[in-house]
Scaffold this motif. Structure first.
Motif, PDB file in Angstrom:
ATOM      1  N   ILE A   5     -36.546  45.546  92.321  1.00 26.34           N
ATOM      2  CA  ILE A   5     -35.486  44.655  91.863  1.00 26.34           C
ATOM      3  C   ILE A   5     -35.486  43.427  92.761  1.00 26.34           C
ATOM      4  O   ILE A   5     -35.486  43.539  93.989  1.00 26.34           O
ATOM      5  CB  ILE A   5     -34.122  45.358  91.900  1.00 26.34           C
ATOM      6  N   LEU A   6     -35.491  42.250  92.149  1.00 23.25           N
ATOM      7  CA  LEU A   6     -35.496  40.989  92.874  1.00 23.25           C
ATOM      8  C   LEU A   6     -34.234  40.214  92.517  1.00 23.25           C
ATOM      9  O   LEU A   6     -33.700  40.339  91.410  1.00 23.25           O
ATOM     10  CB  LEU A   6     -36.739  40.170  92.525  1.00 23.25           C
ATOM     11  N   TYR A   7     -33.761  39.397  93.458  1.00 22.78           N
ATOM     12  CA  TYR A   7     -32.524  38.656  93.269  1.00 22.78           C
ATOM     13  C   TYR A   7     -32.730  37.177  93.582  1.00 22.78           C
ATOM     14  O   TYR A   7     -33.434  36.830  94.519  1.00 22.78           O
ATOM     15  CB  TYR A   7     -31.427  39.196  94.200  1.00 22.78           C
ATOM     16  N   THR A   8     -32.074  36.329  92.819  1.00 21.96           N
ATOM     17  CA  THR A   8     -32.059  34.902  93.122  1.00 21.96           C
ATOM     18  C   THR A   8     -31.096  34.669  94.283  1.00 21.96           C
ATOM     19  O   THR A   8     -30.309  35.559  94.646  1.00 21.96           O
ATOM     20  CB  THR A   8     -31.575  34.083  91.911  1.00 21.96           C
ATOM     21  N   ILE A   9     -31.112  33.460  94.829  1.00 24.86           N
ATOM     22  CA  ILE A   9     -30.185  33.160  95.925  1.00 24.86           C
ATOM     23  C   ILE A   9     -28.737  33.248  95.445  1.00 24.86           C
ATOM     24  O   ILE A   9     -27.863  33.713  96.166  1.00 24.86           O
ATOM     25  CB  ILE A   9     -30.496  31.803  96.602  1.00 24.86           C
ATOM     26  N   ARG A  21     -25.786  28.382 102.184  1.00 23.46           N
ATOM     27  CA  ARG A  21     -26.135  27.798 103.488  1.00 23.46           C
ATOM     28  C   ARG A  21     -26.306  28.893 104.546  1.00 23.46           C
ATOM     29  O   ARG A  21     -27.237  28.847 105.347  1.00 23.46           O
ATOM     30  CB  ARG A  21     -25.044  26.806 103.896  1.00 23.46           C
ATOM     31  N   THR A  22     -25.407  29.869 104.552  1.00 15.44           N
ATOM     32  CA  THR A  22     -25.501  30.967 105.524  1.00 15.44           C
ATOM     33  C   THR A  22     -26.762  31.772 105.296  1.00 15.44           C
ATOM     34  O   THR A  22     -27.465  32.117 106.254  1.00 15.44           O
ATOM     35  CB  THR A  22     -24.254  31.863 105.437  1.00 15.44           C
ATOM     36  N   LEU A  23     -27.100  32.058 104.050  1.00 18.59           N
ATOM     37  CA  LEU A  23     -28.334  32.793 103.757  1.00 18.59           C
ATOM     38  C   LEU A  23     -29.562  32.040 104.255  1.00 18.59           C
ATOM     39  O   LEU A  23     -30.462  32.633 104.866  1.00 18.59           O
ATOM     40  CB  LEU A  23     -28.469  33.076 102.261  1.00 18.59           C
ATOM     41  N   ARG A  24     -29.592  30.737 104.042  1.00 19.04           N
ATOM     42  CA  ARG A  24     -30.724  29.938 104.506  1.00 19.04           C
ATOM     43  C   ARG A  24     -30.781  29.909 106.032  1.00 19.04           C
ATOM     44  O   ARG A  24     -31.858  29.971 106.630  1.00 19.04           O
ATOM     45  CB  ARG A  24     -30.665  28.522 103.926  1.00 19.04           C
ATOM     46  N   ILE A  34     -38.501  35.849 103.227  1.00 18.74           N
ATOM     47  CA  ILE A  34     -37.949  35.699 101.885  1.00 18.74           C
ATOM     48  C   ILE A  34     -39.036  35.084 101.004  1.00 18.74           C
ATOM     49  O   ILE A  34     -39.542  34.003 101.298  1.00 18.74           O
ATOM     50  CB  ILE A  34     -36.699  34.795 101.883  1.00 18.74           C
ATOM     51  N   ASN A  35     -39.395  35.785  99.949  1.00 17.86           N
ATOM     52  CA  ASN A  35     -40.430  35.284  99.043  1.00 17.86           C
ATOM     53  C   ASN A  35     -39.901  34.128  98.216  1.00 17.86           C
ATOM     54  O   ASN A  35     -38.694  33.917  98.106  1.00 17.86           O
ATOM     55  CB  ASN A  35     -40.910  36.400  98.119  1.00 17.86           C
ATOM     56  N   ARG A  36     -40.824  33.414  97.606  1.00 18.29           N
ATOM     57  CA  ARG A  36     -40.485  32.301  96.712  1.00 18.29           C
ATOM     58  C   ARG A  36     -41.178  32.524  95.375  1.00 18.29           C
ATOM     59  O   ARG A  36     -42.262  33.108  95.319  1.00 18.29           O
ATOM     60  CB  ARG A  36     -40.987  30.980  97.301  1.00 18.29           C
ATOM     61  N   ASP A  37     -40.541  32.054  94.318  1.00 19.05           N
ATOM     62  CA  ASP A  37     -41.192  32.122  93.017  1.00 19.05           C
ATOM     63  C   ASP A  37     -42.110  30.904  92.849  1.00 19.05           C
ATOM     64  O   ASP A  37     -42.248  30.087  93.756  1.00 19.05           O
ATOM     65  CB  ASP A  37     -40.169  32.243  91.883  1.00 19.05           C
ATOM     66  N   SER A  38     -42.716  30.783  91.682  1.00 16.83           N
ATOM     67  CA  SER A  38     -43.685  29.704  91.454  1.00 16.83           C
ATOM     68  C   SER A  38     -43.047  28.314  91.536  1.00 16.83           C
ATOM     69  O   SER A  38     -43.740  27.331  91.767  1.00 16.83           O
ATOM     70  CB  SER A  38     -44.365  29.888  90.095  1.00 16.83           C
ATOM     71  N   SER A  39     -41.730  28.236  91.380  1.00 14.12           N
ATOM     72  CA  SER A  39     -41.026  26.951  91.488  1.00 14.12           C
ATOM     73  C   SER A  39     -40.516  26.680  92.901  1.00 14.12           C
ATOM     74  O   SER A  39     -39.885  25.655  93.141  1.00 14.12           O
ATOM     75  CB  SER A  39     -39.847  26.925  90.523  1.00 14.12           C
ATOM     76  N   ARG A  42     -36.019  30.762  96.266  1.00 17.23           N
ATOM     77  CA  ARG A  42     -35.982  31.994  97.054  1.00 17.23           C
ATOM     78  C   ARG A  42     -35.789  33.206  96.137  1.00 17.23           C
ATOM     79  O   ARG A  42     -34.967  33.170  95.228  1.00 17.23           O
ATOM     80  CB  ARG A  42     -34.853  31.934  98.072  1.00 17.23           C
ATOM     81  N   ILE A  43     -36.523  34.266  96.446  1.00 19.18           N
ATOM     82  CA  ILE A  43     -36.407  35.538  95.729  1.00 19.18           C
ATOM     83  C   ILE A  43     -36.167  36.626  96.787  1.00 19.18           C
ATOM     84  O   ILE A  43     -37.006  36.868  97.649  1.00 19.18           O
ATOM     85  CB  ILE A  43     -37.689  35.857  94.927  1.00 19.18           C
ATOM     86  N   TYR A  44     -35.005  37.274  96.712  1.00 18.68           N
ATOM     87  CA  TYR A  44     -34.614  38.288  97.695  1.00 18.68           C
ATOM     88  C   TYR A  44     -34.958  39.678  97.179  1.00 18.68           C
ATOM     89  O   TYR A  44     -34.722  40.003  96.022  1.00 18.68           O
ATOM     90  CB  TYR A  44     -33.112  38.202  97.967  1.00 18.68           C
ATOM     91  N   ARG A  45     -35.516  40.503  98.066  1.00 17.81           N
ATOM     92  CA  ARG A  45     -35.793  41.911  97.779  1.00 17.81           C
ATOM     93  C   ARG A  45     -34.635  42.750  98.326  1.00 17.81           C
ATOM     94  O   ARG A  45     -33.811  42.281  99.105  1.00 17.81           O
ATOM     95  CB  ARG A  45     -37.100  42.343  98.453  1.00 17.81           C
ATOM     96  N   GLU A  46     -34.587  44.003  97.925  1.00 20.41           N
ATOM     97  CA  GLU A  46     -33.553  44.923  98.413  1.00 20.41           C
ATOM     98  C   GLU A  46     -33.551  44.992  99.942  1.00 20.41           C
ATOM     99  O   GLU A  46     -32.491  44.974 100.560  1.00 20.41           O
ATOM    100  CB  GLU A  46     -33.763  46.332  97.837  1.00 20.41           C
ATOM    101  N   ASP A  47     -34.745  45.082 100.564  1.00 19.02           N
ATOM    102  CA  ASP A  47     -34.792  45.191 102.027  1.00 19.02           C
ATOM    103  C   ASP A  47     -34.277  43.917 102.691  1.00 19.02           C
ATOM    104  O   ASP A  47     -33.661  43.986 103.756  1.00 19.02           O
ATOM    105  CB  ASP A  47     -36.190  45.557 102.525  1.00 19.02           C
ATOM    106  N   ASN A  48     -34.473  42.751 102.072  1.00 18.03           N
ATOM    107  CA  ASN A  48     -33.898  41.512 102.608  1.00 18.03           C
ATOM    108  C   ASN A  48     -32.373  41.610 102.636  1.00 18.03           C
ATOM    109  O   ASN A  48     -31.730  41.271 103.637  1.00 18.03           O
ATOM    110  CB  ASN A  48     -34.278  40.294 101.759  1.00 18.03           C
TER     111      ASN A  48
END
Length: 112
Positions: A5-9, A21-24, A34-39, A42-48
């Motif tokens: 499962i992946l989550y947007t910011i 801002r706090t997340l960044r 934190i992974n990024r999509d093709s655009s 930020r894409i957050y994983r459960e472990d993030n």
């Protein structure tokens, strides 16, 4: 093969209760992967999100970010950032442990 499962910011903001801002800031300060999509979003994983929630909980208990960072590094939940500027090159782990112990003692005494 299970799908992760992946989550947007925006979804991460909703799930954690902290601002974009706090997340960044946490991403940079704690050297979070934190992974990024093709655009480039930020894409957050459960472990993030688990690590971010640990940070939030420890902050609520009165710990400073520097102490939380030491704790997460010692638990191998995050990787040290080579030039974080927090410690002098060659500093020993005793100094880090003293800072962490001080933060834990302060958090405990503040909650009593």
């Amino acid at each position: 093969m299970g799908s992760e499962i992946l989550y947007t910011i925006g979804e991460a903001v909703d799930l954690t209760g902290v601002s974009h801002r706090t997340l960044r800031h946490y991403e940079d300060f704690f050297n979070l992967n934190i992974n990024r999509d093709s655009s480039g979003n930020r894409i957050y994983r459960e472990d993030n999100l688990e690590i971010i929630n640990i940070i939030i909980d420890m902050k609520k208990k009165g710990m400073k970010l520097e102490g939380i960072k030491i704790f997460l590094e010692e638990k191998k939940l995050i990787s040290p950032k080579n030039n974080s500027g927090i410690y002098l090159v060659g500093s020993n782990s005793l100094e880090k442990k003293e800072i962490l112990l001080g933060e834990i003692q302060k958090a405990i005494s503040d909650s009593i």
